[in-house]
Design a protein around this motif. Structure first.
Motif, PDB file in Angstrom:
ATOM      1  N   ILE A 169       5.763   4.844   1.864  1.00  0.00           N
ATOM      2  CA  ILE A 169       5.525   5.822   2.501  1.00  0.00           C
ATOM      3  C   ILE A 169       6.332   6.799   1.556  1.00  0.00           C
ATOM      4  O   ILE A 169       7.499   6.800   1.553  1.00  0.00           O
ATOM      5  N   THR A 178       0.887  -1.113   0.039  1.00  0.00           N
ATOM      6  CA  THR A 178      -0.002   0.161  -0.001  1.00  0.00           C
ATOM      7  C   THR A 178       0.948   1.368  -0.056  1.00  0.00           C
ATOM      8  O   THR A 178       1.843   1.332   0.673  1.00  0.00           O
ATOM      9  N   ILE A 211       4.289   5.979  13.057  1.00  0.00           N
ATOM     10  CA  ILE A 211       3.194   5.247  13.378  1.00  0.00           C
ATOM     11  C   ILE A 211       2.632   4.303  11.998  1.00  0.00           C
ATOM     12  O   ILE A 211       2.525   3.085  12.402  1.00  0.00           O
ATOM     13  N   LEU A 212       2.823   4.753  10.788  1.00  0.00           N
ATOM     14  CA  LEU A 212       2.334   4.151   9.657  1.00  0.00           C
ATOM     15  C   LEU A 212       3.228   2.883   9.273  1.00  0.00           C
ATOM     16  O   LEU A 212       3.112   1.887   8.805  1.00  0.00           O
ATOM     17  N   SER A 213       4.792   3.303   9.436  1.00  0.00           N
ATOM     18  CA  SER A 213       5.669   2.217   9.104  1.00  0.00           C
ATOM     19  C   SER A 213       5.566   0.879   9.840  1.00  0.00           C
ATOM     20  O   SER A 213       6.069  -0.108   9.571  1.00  0.00           O
ATOM     21  N   ARG A 214       4.891   0.803  11.110  1.00  0.00           N
ATOM     22  CA  ARG A 214       4.705  -0.283  11.738  1.00  0.00           C
ATOM     23  C   ARG A 214       3.954  -1.340  10.866  1.00  0.00           C
ATOM     24  O   ARG A 214       3.921  -2.539  11.136  1.00  0.00           O
ATOM     25  N   PHE A 215       3.184  -0.946   9.873  1.00  0.00           N
ATOM     26  CA  PHE A 215       2.367  -1.744   8.969  1.00  0.00           C
ATOM     27  C   PHE A 215       2.856  -1.933   7.662  1.00  0.00           C
ATOM     28  O   PHE A 215       2.185  -2.521   6.974  1.00  0.00           O
ATOM     29  N   ILE A 224       4.116  10.822  11.918  1.00  0.00           N
ATOM     30  CA  ILE A 224       2.914  10.099  11.084  1.00  0.00           C
ATOM     31  C   ILE A 224       4.022   8.655  10.335  1.00  0.00           C
ATOM     32  O   ILE A 224       3.306   7.714  10.636  1.00  0.00           O
ATOM     33  N   HIS A 225       5.191   8.895   9.957  1.00  0.00           N
ATOM     34  CA  HIS A 225       5.816   7.857   9.455  1.00  0.00           C
ATOM     35  C   HIS A 225       6.002   6.657  10.413  1.00  0.00           C
ATOM     36  O   HIS A 225       5.992   5.523  10.183  1.00  0.00           O
ATOM     37  N   PHE A 251       3.780   0.021   5.230  1.00  0.00           N
ATOM     38  CA  PHE A 251       3.392   0.614   3.927  1.00  0.00           C
ATOM     39  C   PHE A 251       4.463   1.455   3.296  1.00  0.00           C
ATOM     40  O   PHE A 251       5.334   1.506   3.892  1.00  0.00           O
ATOM     41  N   ILE A 260       1.296   5.077   0.504  1.00  0.00           N
ATOM     42  CA  ILE A 260       0.478   6.297   1.303  1.00  0.00           C
ATOM     43  C   ILE A 260       1.479   7.643   1.139  1.00  0.00           C
ATOM     44  O   ILE A 260       2.872   7.654   1.084  1.00  0.00           O
ATOM     45  N   ILE A 305       2.372  11.577   2.325  1.00  0.00           N
ATOM     46  CA  ILE A 305       2.029  12.371   3.550  1.00  0.00           C
ATOM     47  C   ILE A 305       2.447  13.810   2.968  1.00  0.00           C
ATOM     48  O   ILE A 305       3.630  13.905   2.633  1.00  0.00           O
TER      49      ILE A 305
END
Length: 88
Positions: A31, A5, A23-27, A20-21, A29, A7, A9
């Motif tokens: 970015i 996915t 938080i999202l990098s755990r999943f 924000i990175h 994605f 994303i 930002i």
């Protein structure tokens, strides 16, 4: 191989982009980043993200103008857009 996915930002503040990175990098994605709306628009056209997170008061092309612009673009019109507003 499955495509991860994407994303995008768009935020003017580097430390906020990092938060924000983090938080999202755990999943897992992919970015990408932009520091203003115009750079974000060019990045979105090139990368075709699956989700865009955009600060409302970014420079050059503000978040509302950015949102209106991508909704007119057939390749980007259906990309989910999350708008961020920071209350001071």
């Amino acid at each position: 191989m499955t495509r991860r996915t994407q994303i995008l930002i768009i935020h003017r503040d580097d430390s906020a982009r990092r938060e924000i990175h983090n938080i999202l990098s755990r999943f897992n994605f992919d970015i990408t980043y932009a520091s203003d709306g115009l750079q974000g628009l060019e990045t979105a056209k090139f990368n075709r993200p699956d989700l865009i997170i955009c600060q409302i008061d970014v420079a050059i092309l503000n978040g509302l103008e950015f949102g209106a612009t991508i909704r007119k673009n057939p390749q980007l019109e259906n990309v989910p857009l999350i708008m961020l507003h920071e209350k001071l």
